[in-house]
Write a protein that holds these residues in place. Structure first.
Motif, mmCIF file in Angstrom:
data_model
loop_
_atom_site.group_PDB
_atom_site.id
_atom_site.type_symbol
_atom_site.label_atom_id
_atom_site.label_comp_id
_atom_site.label_asym_id
_atom_site.label_seq_id
_atom_site.Cartn_x
_atom_site.Cartn_y
_atom_site.Cartn_z
ATOM 1 N N UNK A 1 4.167 9.894 -1.940
ATOM 2 C CA UNK A 1 3.066 10.610 -1.288
ATOM 3 C C UNK A 1 2.872 10.042 0.119
ATOM 4 N N UNK A 2 3.779 10.341 1.036
ATOM 5 C CA UNK A 2 3.696 9.735 2.365
ATOM 6 C C UNK A 2 2.445 10.123 3.144
ATOM 7 N N UNK B 1 0.016 7.338 4.657
ATOM 8 C CA UNK B 1 -0.293 7.264 6.079
ATOM 9 C C UNK B 1 -1.791 7.173 6.316
ATOM 10 N N UNK B 2 -2.558 7.993 5.615
ATOM 11 C CA UNK B 2 -4.012 7.985 5.815
ATOM 12 C C UNK B 2 -4.629 6.663 5.375
ATOM 13 N N UNK B 3 -4.205 6.153 4.241
ATOM 14 C CA UNK B 3 -4.745 4.894 3.745
ATOM 15 C C UNK B 3 -4.289 3.713 4.601
ATOM 16 N N UNK B 4 -3.069 3.770 5.107
ATOM 17 C CA UNK B 4 -2.588 2.705 5.981
ATOM 18 C C UNK B 4 -3.416 2.640 7.257
ATOM 19 N N UNK C 1 3.970 1.927 5.983
ATOM 20 C CA UNK C 1 3.483 2.463 4.712
ATOM 21 C C UNK C 1 4.230 3.729 4.314
ATOM 22 N N UNK C 2 4.500 4.595 5.275
ATOM 23 C CA UNK C 2 5.249 5.822 4.971
ATOM 24 C C UNK C 2 6.665 5.475 4.514
ATOM 25 N N UNK D 1 0.846 -1.200 0.000
ATOM 26 C CA UNK D 1 0.000 0.000 0.000
ATOM 27 C C UNK D 1 0.877 1.245 0.000
ATOM 28 N N UNK D 2 1.929 1.243 0.811
ATOM 29 C CA UNK D 2 2.832 2.388 0.794
ATOM 30 C C UNK D 2 3.467 2.598 -0.561
#
Length: 326
Positions: free
Chosen positions: A165-166, A170-173, A194-195, A158-159
């Motif tokens: 686009x960290x 982060x939001x999606x993780x 993810x970041x 996902x990251x």
């Protein structure tokens, strides 16, 4: 290893439901990350046989002797990463009820991949009632939710999907973690991985130095034990050996996100363009080796892919299901 309170260890597999639509992210980087995560998971899992004794395992790793037997199966780390990738490929972003359904269906199809006790409890419920994922996840471990490393172990693709686009990663993780890991530390572990994967997979940017990358990841990670561990990792002296880093940071023996993620990301950040070296370094920390290697492999692999890994590794490691071919 048996899970402790509010932790779940997740290890071998899944169903072959093919990913659907084209998605909107960097699919190639995400697929590279997924392939490397599965390779790291398979490689790391082979270091678990305790009959050899931890000293013998550590010696074999120092001598770079490939683990036996020659077939390296992957675990629940990869099984759940496949679910994350499939939802991203269909939707272009995390849709939580659909992710809950993917987790549940893949568990139902193959529950013998080393899932931890919390997931044995939760995932059958998600297969039946995916829309109730929040209620079911919140109820784990006496209502505190899981703070285990399971949300972190599966999230590197996902990251990589959000390479460069960290903030979005982060939001999606966080959304992906909440489906199974309601405790803030379980979520923070997924955010950190993810970041790190989003930053490492950004091929328009030279990989930063280890301490710089870890500090940048910490800056995107919620305050708490995971973030504190990342800052400790960033502060380790140059030249620290992996075993010493594992002793300082933890390498998953407690199966918690804060006991797993900082070390795995320290290993990845030290070898951002060399997947083979990243995995050897991670294995040297022992602990929850399949999960630390899945995390480090997924982070580095979003940048490197698996083509430069020795052919013997690729021949031994269980491949991804055919539906997930590149």
């Amino acid at each position: 290893m048996p899970p402790g309170p509010a932790a779940d260890t997740m290890c071998p597999m899944t169903t072959d439901t093919p990913p659907g639509g084209p998605g909107t992210g960097d699919r190639a980087a995400a697929h590279d990350s997924l392939s490397a995560l599965a390779l790291g998971d398979s490689f790391g899992e082979r270091w678990f046989p305790l009959s050899h004794g931890p000293g013998n395992v550590a010696g074999a790793i120092r001598e770079r002797r490939l683990p036996e037997p020659r077939h390296w199966p992957w675990t629940d780390d990869t099984a759940m990463a496949l679910a994350v990738f499939a939802v991203l490929d269909r939707q272009g972003e995390v849709e939580q009820a659909e992710l809950a359904r993917e987790f549940g269906e893949r568990y139902t199809a193959d529950s013998g991949r080393g899932y931890g006790s919390g997931m044995h409890q939760l995932l059958p419920l998600l297969a039946e009632t995916p829309d109730l994922w929040r209620e079911k996840a919140d109820a784990l471990f006496g209502g505190q939710g899981s703070l285990g490393n399971g949300a972190a172990m599966r999230v590197a693709p996902l990251g990589a999907w959000y390479a460069g686009d960290p903030e979005r990663a982060a939001a999606q993780a966080a959304l992906s973690a909440q489906v199974t890991h309601a405790h803030p530390e379980g979520v923070a572990g997924a955010v950190a991985v993810a970041v790190a994967a989003a930053l490492t997979a950004d091929r328009d940017r030279e990989p930063p130095a280890r301490a710089e990358l870890l500090a940048e990841v910490a800056g995107h990670t919620p305050h708490g034990a995971v973030r504190d561990g990342l800052l400790r990792a960033a502060g380790l002296a140059p030249g620290t050996a992996p075993a010493a880093a594992a002793a300082a940071l933890g390498s998953g023996y407690r199966l918690r996100a804060d006991d797993t993620v900082p070390f795995a990301l320290w290993c990845a950040a030290g070898h951002p363009e060399d997947l083979t070296e990243a995995l050897w370094a991670t294995a040297a920390g022992l602990g929850d080796v399949d999960t630390t290697c899945a995390i480090a492999g997924g982070v580095v692999g979003g940048r490197t892919g698996v083509a430069d890994v020795p052919a013997a590794w690729r021949e031994r490691a269980e491949p991804l299901p055919p539906a997930f071919a590149a």
